[in-house]
Design a protein around this motif. Structure first.
Motif, PDB file in Angstrom:
ATOM      1  N   ASN A  76       0.832  -1.211   0.000  1.00  0.00           N
ATOM      2  CA  ASN A  76       0.000   0.000   0.000  1.00  0.00           C
ATOM      3  C   ASN A  76       0.862   1.254   0.000  1.00  0.00           C
ATOM      4  N   TYR A  77       1.921   1.226   0.826  1.00  0.00           N
ATOM      5  CA  TYR A  77       2.817   2.383   0.919  1.00  0.00           C
ATOM      6  C   TYR A  77       3.469   2.658  -0.441  1.00  0.00           C
ATOM      7  N   VAL A  78       3.981   1.588  -1.069  1.00  0.00           N
ATOM      8  CA  VAL A  78       4.707   1.750  -2.341  1.00  0.00           C
ATOM      9  C   VAL A  78       3.780   2.335  -3.409  1.00  0.00           C
ATOM     10  N   ALA A  79       2.569   1.782  -3.532  1.00  0.00           N
ATOM     11  CA  ALA A  79       1.635   2.265  -4.564  1.00  0.00           C
ATOM     12  C   ALA A  79       1.309   3.746  -4.324  1.00  0.00           C
ATOM     13  N   ALA A  80       1.047   4.105  -3.060  1.00  0.00           N
ATOM     14  CA  ALA A  80       0.679   5.493  -2.750  1.00  0.00           C
ATOM     15  C   ALA A  80       1.859   6.433  -2.985  1.00  0.00           C
ATOM     16  N   LYS A  81       3.033   6.001  -2.569  1.00  0.00           N
ATOM     17  CA  LYS A  81       4.234   6.852  -2.697  1.00  0.00           C
ATOM     18  C   LYS A  81       4.546   7.106  -4.182  1.00  0.00           C
ATOM     19  N   LEU A  82       4.484   6.045  -4.997  1.00  0.00           N
ATOM     20  CA  LEU A  82       4.796   6.209  -6.418  1.00  0.00           C
ATOM     21  C   LEU A  82       3.760   7.102  -7.110  1.00  0.00           C
ATOM     22  N   ARG A  83       2.505   6.983  -6.667  1.00  0.00           N
ATOM     23  CA  ARG A  83       1.427   7.783  -7.266  1.00  0.00           C
ATOM     24  C   ARG A  83       1.567   9.262  -6.947  1.00  0.00           C
ATOM     25  N   THR A  84       2.072   9.573  -5.741  1.00  0.00           N
ATOM     26  CA  THR A  84       1.963  10.964  -5.267  1.00  0.00           C
ATOM     27  C   THR A  84       3.276  11.750  -5.266  1.00  0.00           C
ATOM     28  N   ASP A  85       4.407  11.067  -5.331  1.00  0.00           N
ATOM     29  CA  ASP A  85       5.686  11.765  -5.171  1.00  0.00           C
ATOM     30  C   ASP A  85       6.405  11.892  -6.522  1.00  0.00           C
ATOM     31  N   PRO A  86       6.690  13.138  -6.933  1.00  0.00           N
ATOM     32  CA  PRO A  86       7.340  13.348  -8.235  1.00  0.00           C
ATOM     33  C   PRO A  86       8.837  12.983  -8.229  1.00  0.00           C
ATOM     34  N   LEU A  87       9.327  12.526  -7.071  1.00  0.00           N
ATOM     35  CA  LEU A  87      10.761  12.289  -6.901  1.00  0.00           C
ATOM     36  C   LEU A  87      11.331  11.310  -7.936  1.00  0.00           C
ATOM     37  N   TYR A  88      10.663  10.164  -8.083  1.00  0.00           N
ATOM     38  CA  TYR A  88      11.257   9.084  -8.874  1.00  0.00           C
ATOM     39  C   TYR A  88      11.265   9.404 -10.372  1.00  0.00           C
ATOM     40  N   SER A  89      10.211  10.056 -10.872  1.00  0.00           N
ATOM     41  CA  SER A  89      10.215  10.418 -12.298  1.00  0.00           C
ATOM     42  C   SER A  89      11.252  11.514 -12.556  1.00  0.00           C
ATOM     43  N   THR A  90      11.477  12.371 -11.564  1.00  0.00           N
ATOM     44  CA  THR A  90      12.509  13.414 -11.719  1.00  0.00           C
ATOM     45  C   THR A  90      13.892  12.760 -11.816  1.00  0.00           C
ATOM     46  N   LEU A  91      14.119  11.758 -10.956  1.00  0.00           N
ATOM     47  CA  LEU A  91      15.417  11.053 -10.988  1.00  0.00           C
ATOM     48  C   LEU A  91      15.581  10.320 -12.321  1.00  0.00           C
ATOM     49  N   ALA A  92      14.489   9.699 -12.799  1.00  0.00           N
ATOM     50  CA  ALA A  92      14.558   8.978 -14.081  1.00  0.00           C
ATOM     51  C   ALA A  92      14.951   9.952 -15.192  1.00  0.00           C
ATOM     52  N   ASP A  93      14.397  11.153 -15.189  1.00  0.00           N
ATOM     53  CA  ASP A  93      14.743  12.143 -16.212  1.00  0.00           C
ATOM     54  C   ASP A  93      16.220  12.507 -16.139  1.00  0.00           C
ATOM     55  N   HIS A  94      16.758  12.593 -14.917  1.00  0.00           N
ATOM     56  CA  HIS A  94      18.172  12.946 -14.756  1.00  0.00           C
ATOM     57  C   HIS A  94      19.103  11.812 -15.175  1.00  0.00           C
ATOM     58  N   LEU A  95      18.662  10.565 -15.000  1.00  0.00           N
ATOM     59  CA  LEU A  95      19.579   9.422 -15.168  1.00  0.00           C
ATOM     60  C   LEU A  95      19.387   8.674 -16.487  1.00  0.00           C
ATOM     61  N   ARG A  96      18.342   9.026 -17.229  1.00  0.00           N
ATOM     62  CA  ARG A  96      17.947   8.272 -18.416  1.00  0.00           C
ATOM     63  C   ARG A  96      19.078   8.115 -19.437  1.00  0.00           C
ATOM     64  N   HIS A  97      19.896   9.145 -19.599  1.00  0.00           N
ATOM     65  CA  HIS A  97      20.900   9.096 -20.660  1.00  0.00           C
ATOM     66  C   HIS A  97      22.292   8.788 -20.134  1.00  0.00           C
ATOM     67  N   SER A  98      22.378   8.240 -18.944  1.00  0.00           N
ATOM     68  CA  SER A  98      23.684   7.923 -18.358  1.00  0.00           C
ATOM     69  C   SER A  98      23.855   6.408 -18.310  1.00  0.00           C
ATOM     70  N   ALA A  99      25.070   5.952 -18.691  1.00  0.00           N
ATOM     71  CA  ALA A  99      25.359   4.508 -18.637  1.00  0.00           C
ATOM     72  C   ALA A  99      26.087   4.150 -17.343  1.00  0.00           C
ATOM     73  N   LEU A 100      26.262   5.128 -16.459  1.00  0.00           N
ATOM     74  CA  LEU A 100      27.026   4.896 -15.221  1.00  0.00           C
ATOM     75  C   LEU A 100      26.196   4.115 -14.200  1.00  0.00           C
TER      76      LEU A 100
END
Ligand SMILES: C[S@@+](CC[C@H](N)C(=O)[O-])C[C@H]1O[C@@H](n2cnc3c(N)ncnc32)[C@H](O)[C@@H]1O
Length: 218
Positions: free
Chosen positions: A20-44
């Motif tokens: 329940n926590y994971v589903a709610a956190k992913l739905r409401t927090d922009p943190l993870y999509s922001t990190l994905a945008d920053h890391l998408r083009h890095s092979a590190l």
């Protein structure tokens, strides 16, 4: 990412509370999509300090980001849960280990993330961890931090209250200790490269900011 994908990630976790926590956190927090945008083009490879249940790692994989990821946290229950989810996911190059970030860091050259954990450290511990983490960033790589910033805003007061509530409900092992200012980050990290600081509170009332160090090419 769609709500169905959030549910898929949540379903990897063993207990109903974590799911329940994971589903709610992913739905409401922009943190993870922001990190994905920053890391998408890095092979590190990525070192995620204070990874909790490993949500960043699972989110990045769901976004098609396949770099090796090591998540470290000093809460064994969360690490056990993250490991069970990793096994169930059959995702490659995903590891979680029990580790207290106050006792140094493993060898690493790549990107590093520190999300929502600095408030548990004293000012000296924060400075040591930030310097050590910056030294683990490869040239051109990123140290990405989210932290509540200490300032005069009402958001800062709500942030402190939220962290005390997390402690009172036993979701966090520790109470908040100290919140850094924007100037602290500039002063500690600028010797390593270019530092950017921007709000990242999404729909929440917290004073969360994203701090990104892009390490100089030496
Ligand atoms: C608010 S949670 C954030 C979890 C994760 N970074 C995220 O954003 O999904 C803070 C995490 O920091 C961890 N933590 C706090 N102090 C730590 C330390 N000294 N070493 C490692 N992890 C720590 C806690 O156990 C908790 O999982």
């Amino acid at each position: 990412m769609s709500a169905a994908n959030f549910e898929k990630i949540a379903a990897l976790f063993p207990g109903r509370w974590d799911r329940n926590y994971v589903a709610a956190k992913l739905r409401t927090d922009p943190l993870y999509s922001t990190l994905a945008d920053h890391l998408r083009h890095s092979a590190l490879p990525l070192l995620d300090l204070g990874c909790g249940l490993g949500l960043l790692a699972f989110f990045l994989r769901a976004e098609g980001i396949q770099v090796p990821i090591l998540g470290l946290d000093y809460d064994s229950r969360k690490i056990d849960s993250a490991r069970q989810a990793a096994t169930r996911s059959k995702m490659a190059d995903l590891a979680f280990a029990h580790h207290d970030a106050r006792s140094g860091l493993p060898a690493h050259q790549g990107n590093v993330s520190i999300l929502d954990i600095l408030q548990f450290f004293t000012p000296m511990e924060q400075e040591s961890l930030l310097k050590l983490a910056a030294s683990r960033v490869a040239p051109g790589g990123k140290l990405i931090i989210r932290s509540g910033l200490r300032d005069a805003s009402w958001r800062f007061k709500v942030t402190v209250l939220g962290d005390w509530l997390a402690k009172a409900t036993f979701w966090m092992k520790a109470a908040p200790t100290h919140y850094p200012t924007a100037e602290d980050f500039q002063q500690i990290l600028t010797p390593f490269g270019k530092v950017g600081i921007s709000p990242l509170w999404g729909g929440t009332p917290f004073n969360n900011h994203l701090i990104v160090l892009v390490r100089d090419n030496q």
